[in-house]
Design a protein around this motif. Structure first.
Motif, PDB file in Angstrom:
ATOM      1  N   GLU A 146       2.143  24.565 -17.215  1.00  0.00           N
ATOM      2  CA  GLU A 146       3.169  25.611 -17.131  1.00  0.00           C
ATOM      3  C   GLU A 146       2.871  26.560 -15.979  1.00  0.00           C
ATOM      4  N   SER A 149       3.802  24.985 -12.782  1.00  0.00           N
ATOM      5  CA  SER A 149       5.250  24.925 -12.659  1.00  0.00           C
ATOM      6  C   SER A 149       5.809  26.262 -12.182  1.00  0.00           C
ATOM      7  N   ASP A 157       9.759  21.423 -17.538  1.00  0.00           N
ATOM      8  CA  ASP A 157      10.674  22.197 -18.378  1.00  0.00           C
ATOM      9  C   ASP A 157      10.105  22.397 -19.780  1.00  0.00           C
ATOM     10  N   ASP A 158       9.247  21.483 -20.235  1.00  0.00           N
ATOM     11  CA  ASP A 158       8.638  21.564 -21.563  1.00  0.00           C
ATOM     12  C   ASP A 158       7.140  21.289 -21.403  1.00  0.00           C
ATOM     13  N   TYR A 206       6.846  14.592 -12.866  1.00  0.00           N
ATOM     14  CA  TYR A 206       6.836  16.052 -12.893  1.00  0.00           C
ATOM     15  C   TYR A 206       6.604  16.712 -11.535  1.00  0.00           C
ATOM     16  N   TRP A 211      12.459  16.125  -8.675  1.00  0.00           N
ATOM     17  CA  TRP A 211      13.664  16.868  -9.045  1.00  0.00           C
ATOM     18  C   TRP A 211      14.544  17.104  -7.826  1.00  0.00           C
ATOM     19  N   HIS A 217      15.621  13.189 -14.754  1.00  0.00           N
ATOM     20  CA  HIS A 217      15.096  14.347 -15.470  1.00  0.00           C
ATOM     21  C   HIS A 217      15.627  15.630 -14.853  1.00  0.00           C
ATOM     22  N   CYS A 221      18.105  18.560 -16.661  1.00  0.00           N
ATOM     23  CA  CYS A 221      17.706  19.957 -16.799  1.00  0.00           C
ATOM     24  C   CYS A 221      18.371  20.850 -15.754  1.00  0.00           C
ATOM     25  N   LYS A 224      16.652  22.562 -11.902  1.00  0.00           N
ATOM     26  CA  LYS A 224      16.012  23.835 -11.624  1.00  0.00           C
ATOM     27  C   LYS A 224      14.580  23.851 -12.170  1.00  0.00           C
ATOM     28  N   ARG A 226      11.466  25.673 -13.903  1.00  0.00           N
ATOM     29  CA  ARG A 226      11.379  26.711 -14.921  1.00  0.00           C
ATOM     30  C   ARG A 226      11.001  28.027 -14.265  1.00  0.00           C
TER      31      ARG A 226
END
Length: 227
Positions: A146, A149, A157-158, A206, A211, A217, A221, A224, A226
């Protein structure tokens, strides 16, 4: 005299505590939780039952303390602030290597075998091990992912789910092999190649460039990071 005795008391108490923990680890791994008596442990560690009860409160407390020490030794490297200062891939490699080495090292897996065997009869054993072992490891990886990120180095995102993916990729088939008693023999170069492949796969999922390229993925989401 009194001051010397008092200042030395904590050291003696800590040495006694460690001797009991060392004996407990040896006997729990050899005999299992259910078949081990506190008298067995005291006979190896020395001291008395009264001291053991004073330090740990009983068998369950002793087992928990032993597990916590094992996990602290295992996760100590992940607690280091140096991890945050490493480039992302190098840091992930350090974390991955720590988890992987823990899987293929027989003493650590012997402890897991004890827990798996005893949990149906002593559910508290399984709960204790999970909370201070796998759950803690997952939380540490989740927190790190996290943080990266938020820095824009990953697109997570999770964090909890991402931690699950990371750990599953790292452990792969090897955890089951070792649990089943197979001896995993890999050279350091083979381990590094395996972990490089693992990190490539994780970063394809990831990495922020995935992205940016409009992967499934990202679309799901909203593309964007997080905030």
């Amino acid at each position: 005299m009194t001051k010397v005795a008092r200042s030395g008391a904590p050291n003696r108490r800590e040495k006694r505590r460690q001797a009991i923990l060392d004996a407990a680890r040896e006997i729990f791994l050899e005999q299992g939780y259910g078949a081990t008596s506190l008298n067995d442990i005291v006979s190896v560690s020395g001291g008395s039952l009264a001291t053991l009860y004073d330090l740990f409160g009983g068998k369950a407390g002793l087992f928990q303390a032993m597990i916590e020490q094992e996990c602290q030794n295992f996760f100590g490297v992940l607690d280091s602030r140096d991890i945050d200062e490493q480039p992302l891939r190098e840091a992930l490699h350090i974390v991955a290597r720590q988890f992987f080495d823990g899987v293929i090292q027989q003493p650590k897996m012997s402890l897991l075998r004890v827990v798996v065997a005893e949990a149906p009869h002593f559910p508290e054993v399984g709960a204790t091990f999970y909370s201070v072992g796998p759950a803690r490891g997952r939380e540490m990886v989740s927190t790190y992912l996290e943080k990266q990120s938020r820095r824009g180095l990953l697109a997570v995102d999770d964090p909890d789910r991402a931690a699950d993916v990371f750990i599953a990729l790292v452990l792969g088939e090897y955890q089951m092999k070792v649990l089943c008693g197979e001896d995993v023999k890999l050279t350091p170069k083979e381990v590094d190649r395996y972990l490089d492949y693992t990190l490539d796969a994780f970063l394809k999922i990831y990495g922020p460039e995935h992205w940016a390229a409009g992967g499934d993925h990202a679309a799901e989401c909203g593309g964007k990071l997080r905030p």
